[in-house]
Scaffold this active site. Structure first.
Site, short mmCIF file in Angstrom:
data_model
loop_
_atom_site.label_atom_id
_atom_site.label_comp_id
_atom_site.label_asym_id
_atom_site.label_seq_id
_atom_site.Cartn_x
_atom_site.Cartn_y
_atom_site.Cartn_z
N ASN A 58 50.53 51.73 43.67
CA ASN A 58 50.54 50.03 43.74
C ASN A 58 49.85 49.44 44.69
O ASN A 58 49.91 48.61 44.29
CB ASN A 58 51.87 49.75 43.10
N SER A 108 46.50 50.17 38.16
CA SER A 108 45.27 49.94 38.84
C SER A 108 45.10 48.51 37.93
O SER A 108 45.50 47.91 38.81
CB SER A 108 43.64 51.16 37.54
N TYR A 122 35.35 45.15 43.22
CA TYR A 122 36.67 44.83 42.52
C TYR A 122 36.86 45.91 42.16
O TYR A 122 37.33 46.52 41.78
CB TYR A 122 37.64 43.91 42.41
N LYS A 126 38.32 50.23 41.24
CA LYS A 126 39.10 49.86 40.13
C LYS A 126 38.84 51.31 39.56
O LYS A 126 39.89 51.85 38.13
CB LYS A 126 39.53 48.78 39.52
N VAL A 155 48.36 39.44 37.17
CA VAL A 155 50.28 39.68 36.84
C VAL A 155 50.39 38.68 38.21
O VAL A 155 50.01 37.74 38.89
CB VAL A 155 50.45 41.01 38.15
N THR A 157 51.31 37.36 41.20
CA THR A 157 51.76 38.32 42.60
C THR A 157 51.01 37.46 43.42
O THR A 157 50.16 36.41 42.54
CB THR A 157 51.44 39.63 42.09
#
Length: 206
Positions: A58, A108, A122, A126, A155, A157
């Site tokens: 993760n 991912s 990025y 991935k 997400v 976060t």
């Protein structure tokens, strides 16, 4: 995560499990790019518990841009997003093959399935993780080891805030949704193998 955050998470887990000491969480605070130390910790876990049933890869960081990112920043991105999971898999896969079962979840990104513009650094990290995940998905099936790549959009976060999202936190995928997805996959019968799951935010679907 730093040790304080990890211990906070451990305390939350301990509250949930109650007196089930066999489920008590253990905390290891380590730089995920210190690959030798990471692998040594995995060896310690295997030595103590004799098996690894589930792995959730993760760790991840974000860098903006395609070819404007410096070489050093790009190497750091690849070390965290691709090489670190690879180093972990090097130790976990032989153990799961030895015990004859296990489940690997590679967290991912939607960016690992679609080449978003201005995000090539990025995106490439991935895509690399998803390619690795698909390869071992096919390789480990004969050993009764499942592998699923989970590819979420935004997400809710800290990392999502770094990206500069155009939707609010309540319109994002919640961390609990990722956990629920993993629990669902773990609940499926033994013959069912799922290579990848793509999770999108409604307002980001085009």
């Amino acid at each position: 995560q730093d040790e304080e955050q990890l211990n906070s998470t451990k305390n939350e887990i301990d509250k949930i499990i109650g007196n089930k000491k066999e489920l008590e969480a253990e905390v290891y605070s380590v730089d995920i790019t210190d690959f030798e130390k990471v692998q040594n910790i995995i060896n310690e876990i295997i030595s103590a518990h004799k098996r690894i049933d589930v792995l959730v890869n993760n760790a991840g960081i974000w860098r903006d841009g395609s070819t404007v990112v410096s070489i050093d920043e790009y190497k750091e991105l690849l070390d965290v997003n691709l090489v670190a999971p690879y180093a972990i898999l090097q130790k976990v896969i032989p153990q799961m093959k030895k015990q004859g079962n296990g489940y690997i979840f590679n967290i991912s990104s939607r960016a690992g399935t679609y080449g978003f513009p201005h995000s090539g650094s990025y995106v490439s990290s991935k895509f690399g993780l998803n390619g690795l995940s698909e390869s071992i998905y096919r390789q480990l099936a004969e050993h009764n080891v499942k592998v699923t790549s989970i590819n979420p959009s935004y997400v809710n976060t800290d990392m999502a805030q770094q990206v500069g999202p155009t939707i609010g936190p309540d319109e994002m995928i919640q961390p609990e949704d990722i956990m629920k997805t993993i629990n669902w996959l773990l609940s499926l019968s033994s013959p069912v193998y799922i290579k990848e799951v793509i999770i999108e935010c409604r307002k980001k679907i085009k």
